[in-house]
Design a protein around this motif. Structure first.
Motif, PDB file in Angstrom:
ATOM      1  N   GLU A 652      52.241  36.357  53.918  1.00  0.00           N
ATOM      2  CA  GLU A 652      52.204  35.379  52.835  1.00  0.00           C
ATOM      3  C   GLU A 652      53.377  35.610  51.901  1.00  0.00           C
ATOM      4  OE1 GLU A 652      48.486  35.436  50.915  1.00  0.00           O
ATOM      5  OE2 GLU A 652      47.336  35.775  52.743  1.00  0.00           O
ATOM      6  N   GLU A 653      53.942  34.466  51.414  1.00  0.00           N
ATOM      7  CA  GLU A 653      55.048  34.587  50.484  1.00  0.00           C
ATOM      8  C   GLU A 653      54.562  35.090  49.133  1.00  0.00           C
ATOM      9  OE1 GLU A 653      57.050  30.903  50.231  1.00  0.00           O
ATOM     10  OE2 GLU A 653      57.786  30.919  52.302  1.00  0.00           O
ATOM     11  N   LYS A 654      53.427  34.556  48.646  1.00  0.00           N
ATOM     12  CA  LYS A 654      52.832  35.028  47.403  1.00  0.00           C
ATOM     13  C   LYS A 654      51.406  35.454  47.728  1.00  0.00           C
ATOM     14  CE  LYS A 654      55.659  32.094  44.374  1.00  0.00           C
ATOM     15  NZ  LYS A 654      55.633  31.059  43.330  1.00  0.00           N
ATOM     16  N   PRO A 655      51.236  36.631  48.217  1.00  0.00           N
ATOM     17  CA  PRO A 655      49.917  37.015  48.731  1.00  0.00           C
ATOM     18  C   PRO A 655      48.907  37.213  47.612  1.00  0.00           C
ATOM     19  CG  PRO A 655      51.407  38.874  48.747  1.00  0.00           C
ATOM     20  CD  PRO A 655      52.231  37.691  48.349  1.00  0.00           C
ATOM     21  N   ALA A 656      47.695  36.772  47.892  1.00  0.00           N
ATOM     22  CA  ALA A 656      46.555  37.064  47.031  1.00  0.00           C
ATOM     23  C   ALA A 656      45.700  38.053  47.807  1.00  0.00           C
ATOM     24  CB  ALA A 656      45.774  35.801  46.702  1.00  0.00           C
ATOM     25  N   LEU A 657      45.956  39.330  47.612  1.00  0.00           N
ATOM     26  CA  LEU A 657      45.364  40.364  48.457  1.00  0.00           C
ATOM     27  C   LEU A 657      43.853  40.404  48.288  1.00  0.00           C
ATOM     28  CD1 LEU A 657      47.899  43.273  47.864  1.00  0.00           C
ATOM     29  CD2 LEU A 657      47.810  41.654  49.756  1.00  0.00           C
ATOM     30  N   THR A 658      43.156  40.513  49.408  1.00  0.00           N
ATOM     31  CA  THR A 658      41.710  40.674  49.346  1.00  0.00           C
ATOM     32  C   THR A 658      41.392  42.085  48.871  1.00  0.00           C
ATOM     33  OG1 THR A 658      41.689  41.393  51.644  1.00  0.00           O
ATOM     34  CG2 THR A 658      41.369  39.042  51.228  1.00  0.00           C
ATOM     35  N   ALA A 659      40.185  42.271  48.389  1.00  0.00           N
ATOM     36  CA  ALA A 659      39.783  43.561  47.861  1.00  0.00           C
ATOM     37  C   ALA A 659      39.821  44.618  48.964  1.00  0.00           C
ATOM     38  CB  ALA A 659      38.380  43.479  47.259  1.00  0.00           C
ATOM     39  N   LEU A 660      40.342  45.780  48.632  1.00  0.00           N
ATOM     40  CA  LEU A 660      40.385  46.907  49.547  1.00  0.00           C
ATOM     41  C   LEU A 660      39.244  47.856  49.174  1.00  0.00           C
ATOM     42  CD1 LEU A 660      44.233  47.584  49.487  1.00  0.00           C
ATOM     43  CD2 LEU A 660      42.942  46.095  51.022  1.00  0.00           C
ATOM     44  N   GLU A 661      38.317  48.095  50.095  1.00  0.00           N
ATOM     45  CA  GLU A 661      37.117  48.844  49.773  1.00  0.00           C
ATOM     46  C   GLU A 661      36.853  49.951  50.797  1.00  0.00           C
ATOM     47  OE1 GLU A 661      33.852  46.161  49.547  1.00  0.00           O
ATOM     48  OE2 GLU A 661      34.484  45.239  47.667  1.00  0.00           O
ATOM     49  N   ILE A 662      36.312  51.048  50.275  1.00  0.00           N
ATOM     50  CA  ILE A 662      35.754  52.120  51.102  1.00  0.00           C
ATOM     51  C   ILE A 662      34.311  52.310  50.652  1.00  0.00           C
ATOM     52  CG2 ILE A 662      35.849  54.562  51.692  1.00  0.00           C
ATOM     53  CD1 ILE A 662      38.825  54.507  51.300  1.00  0.00           C
ATOM     54  N   THR A 663      33.397  52.208  51.591  1.00  0.00           N
ATOM     55  CA  THR A 663      31.969  52.301  51.282  1.00  0.00           C
ATOM     56  C   THR A 663      31.426  53.646  51.769  1.00  0.00           C
ATOM     57  OG1 THR A 663      31.725  49.898  51.489  1.00  0.00           O
ATOM     58  CG2 THR A 663      29.708  51.225  51.574  1.00  0.00           C
ATOM     59  N   LEU A 664      30.744  54.360  50.840  1.00  0.00           N
ATOM     60  CA  LEU A 664      30.109  55.629  51.164  1.00  0.00           C
ATOM     61  C   LEU A 664      28.599  55.432  51.107  1.00  0.00           C
ATOM     62  CD1 LEU A 664      32.327  58.011  48.986  1.00  0.00           C
ATOM     63  CD2 LEU A 664      32.653  57.360  51.359  1.00  0.00           C
ATOM     64  N   ARG A 665      27.934  55.699  52.222  1.00  0.00           N
ATOM     65  CA  ARG A 665      26.483  55.502  52.293  1.00  0.00           C
ATOM     66  C   ARG A 665      25.830  56.769  52.837  1.00  0.00           C
ATOM     67  NH1 ARG A 665      26.435  52.254  55.998  1.00  0.00           N
ATOM     68  NH2 ARG A 665      25.353  53.377  57.664  1.00  0.00           N
TER      69      ARG A 665
END
Length: 773
Positions: A652-665
């Motif tokens: 993407e030229e102007k990226p709208a980055l999705t959330a970066l997540e690490i889940t600990l369960r």
């Protein structure tokens, strides 16, 4: 069918040259031997030269790197000293206008730095304060130019406590004006930090220094003067002299104009002319090797500033040839620092330092080859005589038969010996046939055995590589744990001291503010000077802001104390291999260790940590090894999320980055007989295809580029979970849908497993260690 046929005789000219059989058998063999010996000797010498050149280049490269690293570390001292002085001024410990008090403070500060020979500052008003080893007979002195010195520079001798004892020297403005020196004019005109030119002290010619100047700003950000630090260059030459390279090697440092900065010779890098010390160009050095090398570099690079990267060179010198060191290996490495520093580090090594032993070996080899050739030739002559003599006797017998001497027992076409010889040859052929069959069968069996042994050796080699990697990682993790624990212990003492004194400091400040308030109430009409000071410093604002400052300090101290606690938990120093621990504390400690990778960067947003913790009992496990598993899996999760962020920016030229997540369960699982803890670590990164998931726990399998991973991190994590803790480790992933690692370990370990110490070979358990996948 008859496989033999009669060959027609080859006609030979009557005048053709005939050679004796002994010569034909001996001379070609000796010629071949001489050629072989000559070629072996020649290529041995050439290969020795190449090996020496490669070795010299490697040694010079290592030496050059060592010198540049030492220079980087050495030139940090002036920056550190100036930063501490500027911070003291910002905190109000010194007043630039009060040059007398500032000179005492500079005297104390310069005691901390052995390599700094002088520190001082000059204001635009002409005032000056400085301290340093300016006069060799008086130790560290203090200089001052102010109204009380009548505009002259007074140099004060000091005692062991820094108290001024007497004026040992006076300079008038005509003798020396600091505002006209280069250390002042360059930073003032450029309004930035810069290094000046190297100079030699007039009063002490053995001191060669380089000044670092930096503008001084007042509270409004306006320049009011220049702060200067002189760094002594004597230690550089001393360091170069201590580097063990080779007996006749030389190391020296040049400026871009060809003047010497330092060298590995015991003499000074300058010369005395009419009692005055003068800088020395490298081409004028008394050392012939340095002189010739510098001359070669000037011929090769008329402008030394054109050398922007490492250069490995070779040159021949007729002047050095008289000393036995005519051929020189040279390596030039540019070194740069802050504005004003652009030097060249030159390392030169004579080829003779390395070739002497090779020449001796070559001479020994030549003599051995000559002796071997002589012995071999002797054996060749004897062998040729043994082969030719029966033939000669047969020829003589044939000549006798031709002459009609029938008394000799000569063979004829009907002689039984020829028939016996034919039968013997046929029998020999049959025996050879049987021998070849037997040899082929033995060869087949041998190939099978070799293949079997090769397979066994390959498996053994893989096991050895795996064990070696595990041992190395175990030592690395042990050293890391000791380092982390030591750093945590060293930080904990001063932080505890600061934290413990914050409450008394608050109480004392409140008492002082109450006393000040009471004074204001009692003496409601202050003097004009006090009223002006009140308007300047604004006591009400100070009283209001001081409480906030102390509160911020308390919050910061608590934060550092929490980090120290997390470091100690992560390292688990001075603890047994297996113990009851809180799994959640291990996860949180690991997250703190990886905090620098989780924070927001210019390439991606911050990684969000989603915690879904269940109620867990204390688990009997090896906490340090389990933390290593958490670190490996969480490190891979961060790598996957960074790849995802990079891919989104590329698409993407102007990226709208999705959330970066690490889940600990975490959760507690149980059945009728056992209880175990389930720990799931999931990310929403790029994921992996099934072909990679199937091999994820294989030793030495990695998807990272060469040099960025060994492929042992997840393999050893798998061993820690499955073999050391008798648990399970599974990976679930789909390309583009993220990855989840699920760890299951029993709450209580059996006694036989808890007795095993990591790194031993008891019961065949390998050393635990490794790197990230």
């Amino acid at each position: 069918m008859n496989v033999f046929r009669r060959l027609a005789p080859v006609p030979v000219s009557a005048n053709a040259q005939r050679w004796p059989l002994k010569v034909i058998l001996t001379v070609p063999f000796m010629l071949q031997l001489a050629v072989a010996v000559g070629l072996v000797g020649y290529w041995s010498h050439r290969n020795g030269q190449r090996a020496v050149q490669d070795l010299a280049n490697q040694l010079m490269q290592q030496t050059g790197t060592q010198v540049t690293l030492e220079l980087d570390d050495y030139f940090d001292s002036p920056h550190e000293l100036q930063d501490s002085i500027l911070q003291a001024a910002d905190l109000g410990f010194i007043d630039w206008q009060d040059v007398s008090t500032s000179g005492d403070y500079l005297w104390k500060q310069i005691q901390r730095f052995d390599d700094v020979s002088y520190v001082g500052y000059a204001l635009t008003t002409g005032d000056f304060a400085g301290a340093g080893a300016f006069l060799a007979d008086h130790g560290v002195t203090i200089d001052e130019i102010s109204a009380r010195t009548g505009g002259n520079n007074h140099t004060f001798a000091t005692d062991a406590e820094g108290q001024r004892t007497e004026v040992v020297k006076v300079y008038t403005p005509e003798d020396w004006n600091p505002l006209a020196d280069e250390w002042y004019t360059n930073p003032w005109s450029q309004q930035t930090l810069s290094w000046g030119s190297i100079y030699i002290w007039v009063d002490d010619p053995d001191v060669v220094t380089i000044p670092l100047g930096q503008p001084i700003l007042d509270l409004q950000g306006e320049p009011i003067g220049v702060l200067n630090t002189d760094l002594s260059l004597a230690c550089i030459s001393q360091f170069l002299q201590e580097i063990p390279l080779s007996p006749s090697s030389e190391i020296f440092i040049l400026e871009q104009d060809g003047q010497l900065v330092a060298h590995s010779e015991p003499s000074n890098p300058f010369e005395m002319i009419d009692g005055q010390a003068q800088r020395l160009a490298a081409v004028d050095s008394d050392n012939l090797q340095i002189q010739q090398t510098a001359q070669f570099l000037q011929n090769r690079f008329p402008d030394l500033s054109a050398v922007q990267d490492r250069q490995a060179l070779v040159f021949e010198s007729t002047e050095l040839a008289d000393t036995g060191a005519g051929r020189q290996y040279v390596q030039v490495m540019p070194w740069q620092n802050d504005p004003g520093l652009d030097w060249l580090v030159v390392v030169t090594v004579p080829e003779s330092d390395f070739m002497a032993q090779i020449h001796r070996n070559a001479r020994q080899t030549i003599w051995l080859c000559i002796a071997a050739a002589g012995i071999t030739s002797l054996f060749g002559i004897v062998t040729a005589y043994g082969i030719a003599q029966p033939i000669i006797r047969l020829r003589q017998a044939s000549q006798l038969v031709a002459r009609g001497q029938t008394a000799l027992e000569l063979p004829t076409s009907s002689i039984s010996e020829l028939h016996d010889l034919s039968q013997s040859f046929d029998q020999m052929a049959r025996q050879l046939h049987h021998s070849f069959d037997a040899l082929q069968q033995a060869n087949t069996q041998l190939e099978e055995r070799v293949e079997q042994r090769t397979t066994e050796l390959s498996e053994t080699l893989q096991a050895l590589k795996k064990t070696q990697a595990q041992m190395l990682q175990s030592e690395k993790m042990s050293a890391l744990g000791q380092l982390v624990g030591g750093v945590a212990h060293e930080i904990n003492n001063p932080i505890s001291f600061i934290y413990g004194n914050l409450n008394p400091a608050k109480r004392y400040i409140r008492d002082l503010l109450a006393l000040l308030t009471q004074y204001q109430k009692t003496y409601s009409t202050p003097s004009t000077e006090i009223q002006q000071l009140i308007e300047t410093i604004e006591p009400d604002f100070i009283a209001e802001d001081l409480e906030k400052i102390l509160s911020s300090m308390e919050v910061g101290a608590e934060r550092i104390r929490d980090i120290v606690l997390s470091l100690r938990r992560f390292s688990h120093l001075d603890e047994s291999s297996f113990k009851l621990v809180d799994i959640h504390e291990g996860l949180e400690s690991t997250l703190i260790m990886l905090q620098h990778r989780i924070r927001e960067t210019v390439r991606r947003p911050a990684i969000q940590i989603v915690r879904d913790y269940g109620e867990l009992p204390l688990v009997h496990c090896a906490p340090a090894e389990l933390n290593q598993v958490f670190a490996n899996i969480l490190g891979n999760a961060v790598d996957a999320l960074e790849h995802k962020a990079f891919d989104q920016r590329q698409m993407e030229e102007k990226p709208a980055l999705t959330a970066l997540e690490i889940t600990l369960r975490t959760s507690l699982q149980a059945n009728q007989t056992d209880r175990w803890v389930e720990i799931a670590i999931a990310d929403n990164g790029i994921g992996m295809p099934d072909t990679i998931v199937e091999r994820i726990f294989d030793p030495f399998f990695t998807t990272k580029p060469v040099g960025q991973g060994t492929g042992m991190g997840l393999a050893i994590s798998y061993q820690i979970v499955t073999e050391l803790h008798r648990g399970t480790l599974k990976c679930q992933s789909k390309a583009g849908q993220g990855t989840e690692f699920v760890i299951n370990i029993p709450v209580e370990m059996v006694a036989e497993n808890t007795d095993r110490s990591l790194g031993s070979d008891t019961d065949g358990y390998p050393v635990i260690g490794g790197e990230n996948f």
